[in-house]
Design a protein around this motif. Structure first.
Motif, short mmCIF file in Angstrom:
data_model
loop_
_atom_site.label_atom_id
_atom_site.label_comp_id
_atom_site.label_asym_id
_atom_site.label_seq_id
_atom_site.Cartn_x
_atom_site.Cartn_y
_atom_site.Cartn_z
N SER A 26 0.83 -1.21 0.00
CA SER A 26 0.00 0.00 0.00
C SER A 26 0.86 1.25 0.00
O SER A 26 0.53 2.24 -0.67
CB SER A 26 -0.92 0.02 1.22
OG SER A 26 -1.91 -0.94 1.11
N GLN A 27 1.94 1.22 0.74
CA GLN A 27 2.85 2.37 0.78
C GLN A 27 3.58 2.55 -0.54
O GLN A 27 3.82 3.67 -0.98
CB GLN A 27 3.84 2.24 1.92
CG GLN A 27 3.22 2.40 3.28
CD GLN A 27 4.22 2.13 4.40
OE1 GLN A 27 5.37 1.74 4.15
NE2 GLN A 27 3.78 2.33 5.63
N GLN A 28 3.94 1.47 -1.18
CA GLN A 28 4.69 1.52 -2.44
C GLN A 28 3.83 2.05 -3.59
O GLN A 28 4.31 2.83 -4.41
CB GLN A 28 5.25 0.15 -2.81
CG GLN A 28 6.23 -0.42 -1.82
CD GLN A 28 7.40 0.51 -1.59
OE1 GLN A 28 8.05 0.97 -2.51
NE2 GLN A 28 7.68 0.79 -0.32
N PHE A 29 2.58 1.61 -3.67
CA PHE A 29 1.74 1.92 -4.82
C PHE A 29 0.61 2.89 -4.51
O PHE A 29 -0.11 3.30 -5.42
CB PHE A 29 1.15 0.62 -5.40
CG PHE A 29 2.20 -0.36 -5.82
CD1 PHE A 29 3.01 -0.10 -6.92
CD2 PHE A 29 2.42 -1.53 -5.11
CE1 PHE A 29 3.99 -1.00 -7.30
CE2 PHE A 29 3.39 -2.44 -5.49
CZ PHE A 29 4.19 -2.17 -6.58
N ALA A 54 -7.59 -0.98 -5.72
CA ALA A 54 -8.20 -1.18 -7.04
C ALA A 54 -7.53 -2.34 -7.78
O ALA A 54 -8.21 -3.18 -8.39
CB ALA A 54 -8.11 0.10 -7.87
N ALA A 55 -6.20 -2.42 -7.71
CA ALA A 55 -5.49 -3.53 -8.36
C ALA A 55 -5.87 -4.87 -7.73
O ALA A 55 -6.00 -5.88 -8.44
CB ALA A 55 -3.98 -3.31 -8.28
N SER A 56 -6.07 -4.89 -6.43
CA SER A 56 -6.46 -6.12 -5.74
C SER A 56 -7.86 -6.56 -6.16
O SER A 56 -8.11 -7.75 -6.37
CB SER A 56 -6.43 -5.92 -4.22
OG SER A 56 -5.12 -5.63 -3.80
N ILE A 57 -8.77 -5.59 -6.30
CA ILE A 57 -10.12 -5.92 -6.78
C ILE A 57 -10.06 -6.49 -8.19
O ILE A 57 -10.71 -7.50 -8.50
CB ILE A 57 -11.04 -4.68 -6.76
CG1 ILE A 57 -11.27 -4.18 -5.34
CG2 ILE A 57 -12.38 -4.98 -7.42
CD1 ILE A 57 -11.94 -2.82 -5.26
#
Length: 184
Positions: A75-78, A85-88
């Motif tokens: 989460s901190q990196q992206f 959103a990418a996880s969904i």
């Protein structure tokens, strides 16, 4: 580091974010239990042994165990919103691939990918809900989140049973697609 008050949302925007986060957490929790009902149907359709088809459940759990501790760093990196959103998207695409799997090894691989997306949804949803509420309302926010987490395991088996009874095992994965698209 962002000020905690700068992340607080109000009105319709907070409602939409809360519903999205709770639904995504609910999806992940339901998917941990819904597959248990379809084991026999998967064995028959895919020509797999009980040991092989058990890996469909195990792969999802292993992916969750791998991704949950990494979620904060990712989460901190992206950025939390991009990562969520990418996880969904990963969860939704993997659900489609699971439903289209033609062999047990494909299903295990796609289920692992689905677990990577799902594990991230669970942790990130809770963080998002905590951040968008003011400090004095965070206990209520966590209660709302926990409602989704508690309801999930009780919905999975009956929902899976209904789907298996009236459709076929791929639909236990396809059911995630419209919800995932809407959440994205």
């Amino acid at each position: 580091m962002q000020d905690q008050n700068s992340l607080v949302e109000y009105g319709l925007r907070r409602v939409i974010i809360t519903i999205t986060a709770v639904v995504c957490a609910l999806l992940e929790i339901i998917d941990t239990t819904i597959v248990n009902v379809a084991i026999s149907d998967m064995r028959g359709t895919l020509g797999a042994t009980l040991n092989e088809v058990s890996w469909v459940i195990t792969a999802y759990a292993i992916a969750n165990v791998i991704i949950v501790p990494m979620t904060s760093w990712l989460s901190q990196q992206f950025g939390r919103t991009n990562y969520f959103a990418a996880s969904i998207i990963l969860f939704t695409v993997s659900s489609f691939l699971c439903g289209n799997a033609t062999g047990i090894n494909e299903l295990i691989l796609f289920r692992f990918l689905q677990g990577l997306g799902g594990g991230a949804l669970l942790v990130t949803s809770q963080t998002i809900i905590t951040e968008i509420f003011p400090v004095e309302k965070r206990a209520m926010a966590q209660a709302i989140y926990m409602l989704g987490v508690i309801v999930g395991p009780t919905l999975g088996p009956p929902l899976g049973g209904y789907i298996i009874e009236h459709y076929a095992w791929p639909y236990i994965f396809y059911i995630n697609i419209p919800v995932g698209v809407l959440a994205t």
